[in-house]
Design a protein around this motif. Sequence first.
Motif, PDB file in Angstrom:
ATOM      1  N   PRO A  37       0.832  -1.215   0.000  1.00 39.96           N
ATOM      2  CA  PRO A  37       0.000   0.000   0.000  1.00 39.96           C
ATOM      3  C   PRO A  37       0.862   1.260   0.000  1.00 39.96           C
ATOM      4  CG  PRO A  37      -0.014  -1.053   2.157  1.00 39.96           C
ATOM      5  CD  PRO A  37       0.719  -1.973   1.247  1.00 39.96           C
ATOM      6  N   GLY A  38       0.293   2.331  -0.531  1.00 36.61           N
ATOM      7  CA  GLY A  38       1.012   3.600  -0.507  1.00 36.61           C
ATOM      8  C   GLY A  38       1.068   4.182   0.882  1.00 36.61           C
ATOM      9  N   VAL A  39      -0.041   4.049   1.627  1.00 34.36           N
ATOM     10  CA  VAL A  39      -0.145   4.601   2.982  1.00 34.36           C
ATOM     11  C   VAL A  39      -0.774   3.540   3.886  1.00 34.36           C
ATOM     12  CG1 VAL A  39      -1.067   6.432   4.443  1.00 34.36           C
ATOM     13  CG2 VAL A  39      -0.413   6.938   2.087  1.00 34.36           C
ATOM     14  N   ILE A  40      -0.223   3.403   5.095  1.00 38.58           N
ATOM     15  CA  ILE A  40      -0.718   2.448   6.078  1.00 38.58           C
ATOM     16  C   ILE A  40      -0.999   3.198   7.368  1.00 38.58           C
ATOM     17  CG2 ILE A  40      -0.204   0.340   7.377  1.00 38.58           C
ATOM     18  CD1 ILE A  40       2.005  -0.162   5.177  1.00 38.58           C
ATOM     19  N   GLY A  41      -2.180   2.984   7.936  1.00 41.28           N
ATOM     20  CA  GLY A  41      -2.508   3.521   9.251  1.00 41.28           C
ATOM     21  C   GLY A  41      -2.539   2.391  10.258  1.00 41.28           C
ATOM     22  N   LEU A  42      -1.790   2.516  11.344  1.00 38.65           N
ATOM     23  CA  LEU A  42      -1.687   1.478  12.364  1.00 38.65           C
ATOM     24  C   LEU A  42      -2.249   1.980  13.686  1.00 38.65           C
ATOM     25  CD1 LEU A  42       1.988   0.286  11.714  1.00 38.65           C
ATOM     26  CD2 LEU A  42      -0.112  -0.698  10.769  1.00 38.65           C
ATOM     27  N   GLN A  43      -2.892   1.083  14.426  1.00 36.05           N
ATOM     28  CA  GLN A  43      -3.386   1.392  15.763  1.00 36.05           C
ATOM     29  C   GLN A  43      -2.841   0.369  16.753  1.00 36.05           C
ATOM     30  OE1 GLN A  43      -6.423   0.426  13.482  1.00 36.05           O
ATOM     31  NE2 GLN A  43      -5.410   2.057  12.337  1.00 36.05           N
TER      32      GLN A  43
END
Length: 260
Positions: A37-43
């Motif tokens: 992916p171009g952008v990854i959001g992690l929590q």
Amino acid sequence: MSQDSDLVILTQNIWGGVALWERRRTMLARLIGDLRPGVIGLQEVHAQGASGDLGQAGELSRLAGGYRAWFAPGRVAASGECEGVALLCREDIEVLDHSVEALTLDRDDPFERDSQRVVLRAAIRHAGAVIDVLVTHLSLSKRARARTVRELVSFAAREREKSRSLGAVLMGDFNALPSEEAVCYLQASAGGASWLDAWTQAHPGKAGGTWPAGLPLRRIDYVFVQPGQGWAITRCERAPFSGSDHHGVVAWLRLGERRA
């Protein structure tokens, strides 16, 4: 077929405080490597020390290869151990700036107490377009979610005004079902800039549960989009199991013609 203007977005709760992290991070890095992916959001990202330590986000960016990481701590313990959210951006995507907003905290709410929540945002340039990307992890408290989602919308609007972005992506673990007030508020017109639920756009009428991973009955993980002119959500899927108690969500955006 993928085009230069396509942008792939992944949101994933990594269950960072649970055992067997070394084994699970390998699974997560493999997922990232497969999707790129171009952008990854992690929590639920854990780190030691609230300043400068990227913790598990840094580990994943190195293991997957070809990514830069930004980490924003929310809850910080007296020991210095902290938990928060992170953005990973592929190295071929230009990151213009980034910012963090702490959401309000009601210490009298038994489901909030010291569980500080934050939103992390970056402005990126992809296919000639400036895009704001945001990641957050909302409270276990329904009352807090109803309150802080309004703060989240206001923060995103202010940052978009500064960056003059053509569109925006908001992702994360919202701890809320699609019918809950917090999610409905996002999708209602807020100053003419409502957020589209990528899953609903791609799979109208389908449940798409993301938690718990073994029997995903509840959809609480989302990718929302404020599309720019000519944008399209071409696909949205649950990510394969990756060693977390959540399935991630992957969305494919087509941004239209390349801009000068």
